[in-house]
Design a protein around this motif. Sequence first.
Motif: not given
Lengths: 737, 80
Positions: A185-192, A203-209, A211-216, A234-239
């Motif tokens: 989440i922190s990695e994604m949040k920084a990117l966002i 909010p950036a953190r919410w978007t990261a969450l 993405y992890l929930e794979e929200d369509k 998406e790559k981070i999420v895959e990992r």
Amino acid sequence: MNDSLTVALAGNPNSGKTTMFNALTGARQHVGNYPGVTVEKKEGHCEHNSDKLHVVDLPGTYSLTAYSLEEVVARDFLVHERPEVTIDIVDASNLERNLYLALQFLELGIPVVIALNMIDVAKSRGMSIDADKLSELLGVPVVPVVARSSKGKTELMDAALSVAKKQQKQQPFEISYGEDLDSAISEMKALISKAHFLTDTYPARWTALKYLEEDKQILEKGRETDPQVAGKLEKIVERVKHHINTTMDTYPEALIADHRYGYIHAIMKQDILQRDDNSDRMYFSDMIDKVLTNRILGPVIMLLILMGLYQFTFTYSEVPVGWCESLFGWLGGVADVALPDGLLKSLVISGVIDGVGGVMGFVPLIMFMFFGIAILEDTGYLARVAFMLDRVFRIFGLHGSSVMSYIVSGGIAGGCAVPGVMATRTLRSPRERLATLLTAPFMNCGAKLPVMALLIAAFFAKHEAFVMFVLTLLAWAVALMASRLLRSTVITGESTPFVMELPPYRLPTMRGLLIHTWERTWQYIRKAGTVILGISILVWAMMTFPGLSDESVQQFDQQRKAARTAQPEAAQELDAAAEDAELSAAAGELQETLEGIDRKEAETALRNSVAGRVGTFLEGVSSLAGFDWRTNIALVGGFAAKEVIVSTLGTAYSLGEVDPEETGALPDTLAASPGWSPLVALSLIVFVMFYAPCFVVVVCIVREAGSWKWGAFSMVFNTVLAFALAVAVYQLGGLFV
Amino acid sequence: MKKQHGLRQMKVKQKGVIVAVNAKGELGRRIRDMGLVPGTELKVTGRAPLKDPVALRLKDFTLTLRNNEADYITVETEGE
């Protein structure tokens, strides 16, 4: 109102959100739809300490995923419309699960006030809640209220307004999701944050969450906004997904939910909730359920209650329906006297007054039905009906609640598909709901009964009750099979998960019931009224134009003149006689001859009209099912309302307009006609039962399904199905007769 | 003695604790949103007249789910 503040009401279903909405806005509310979807949008106004507030009642949800339409609507409203404050109505007697949604609001970083509703119920169950402590832990105001009695309303609105006026940016709430997810989440949040990716809205953190929930919805938006950043995320999420799957045998979405509940659990442990009683205490609701969902008693009581609803809707509404009919009958009479004979008069009486009368005639029915359903829904009984019947209806791709719509539509012969289709609103599963509202019109509604009664009286008089019984069973069989067919072809998709709350039994408030009933009824009048008037005039025009040629009109005039000149004395007597006066034998005979000519003229005019031409044109095809042009015209007219079939058949057989309730000579005429036989009658009954619903129902289907596509589909699909069945009856029957 | 098995196998009035939820997608989300997460205590309060769906009491509310949905949930119960 431009300068008013917007207050959104959000919360779980059954948390008393609507009760609070009614308490705040009273009658000053308005029900519409969110743009492009069939989810209801309720808005209203209220004043608090001279501040004008615009209150929006969001659909009840358990979560803020993109899983259901309601949830998408609710969260889109919150992030796009940005209400100044959102009041989260929380059921205090069911705190843990309700806080799951509250936590998601906090993570979204919107200004929130929590209303601890039904604090009285919680107390009666031996729970006491430390609202101040909860407020401290969550960082938002928490106000205990009782929506039913408006207790705590002032304090709640004070708190809400002070939050709304601060206009401060609320810091999004952050909770830990465990080491693996937190680092991602922190990695994604920084990117966002760096790329300003969707940060205008979320909010950036919410978007990261998300993405992890794979929200369509968010994934799609992300790809549209910035495919590059989206790809990296998406790559981070895959990992992470892979890692979690191998180390913990689970996936991010499940882990997130577990942590949210874990967090709530931890909060509750800090002396938020005290129970002075063991938690296994049997609540009042459970005791009622012991009887109402009992294996044997349950179904019996359910049958009685559903029959009661039916009786209530159709028996008690008879009186106001009668008023409506007499009002429009009277209006028709006035128009008849006031207007000169001719097209205008015909338009006003047959097009406008009959059309509007037809629409208004349904109003009492709809009011009674919604009142009855509101009682079942608000008490919590409806969920039990779904629970008990789910096993049966699931086989056909439906939902346990579908039974209500079927019964109101005529599952007990004599209902009406207009309220039946509208009753599907109580269904929360979109696919099951669509299948229900498309098949409910197959039931034997009250308007089909006169047609059946006519044909049964003419051809199966000895077995009337038995035939009616078989036809009722046939309607159920066809509706269920058709639904099965639709669910495996047009409305495919797995059955919607049944996971459903059985809300505790509650006594509904009269105010809530009345508001509920009225808003639904008003919606029907407003939306359906205009369209239906237009279609009514169209059907009238089809059966009127083109009129008879001058030549044939002259011909009929000449026939009349000839009849009169043959018996001049009788003609004189007839002209002078008052309406109900006794006539001499000769005058009576002349009157009959003249009326015969009139009826012949009406028949010729009908055959010459657009509807008549269509009917004649279709004779080639319809003869497969045994229908001649007369029947075809009647069926075209039946699109206006099924009982019109009877009166149109009368005109087509030169009997004049026939009252559907009082068919007079029509059964005998049909029985004696060479083109008719019991087999034709059976084929016609089958066709009438299943062909295109009347246009009032079509308009309702369009409204409830949200597009004209489904209205058109139901007309075509039903007609094709009905015709196939009728041909099968006629052709196969022909082999045996 | 404690034993683990599917939620479907629970009897009416029996109590248990959820140990795993294996449903994915829409169903999984719906199940978790309603609070059916590992560690949750529940009790089977009844079954519909045709034995399906099943009614469960969680701490403060009752919910129902179908037997084939219950199959995704593993519970731990006190064995006899």
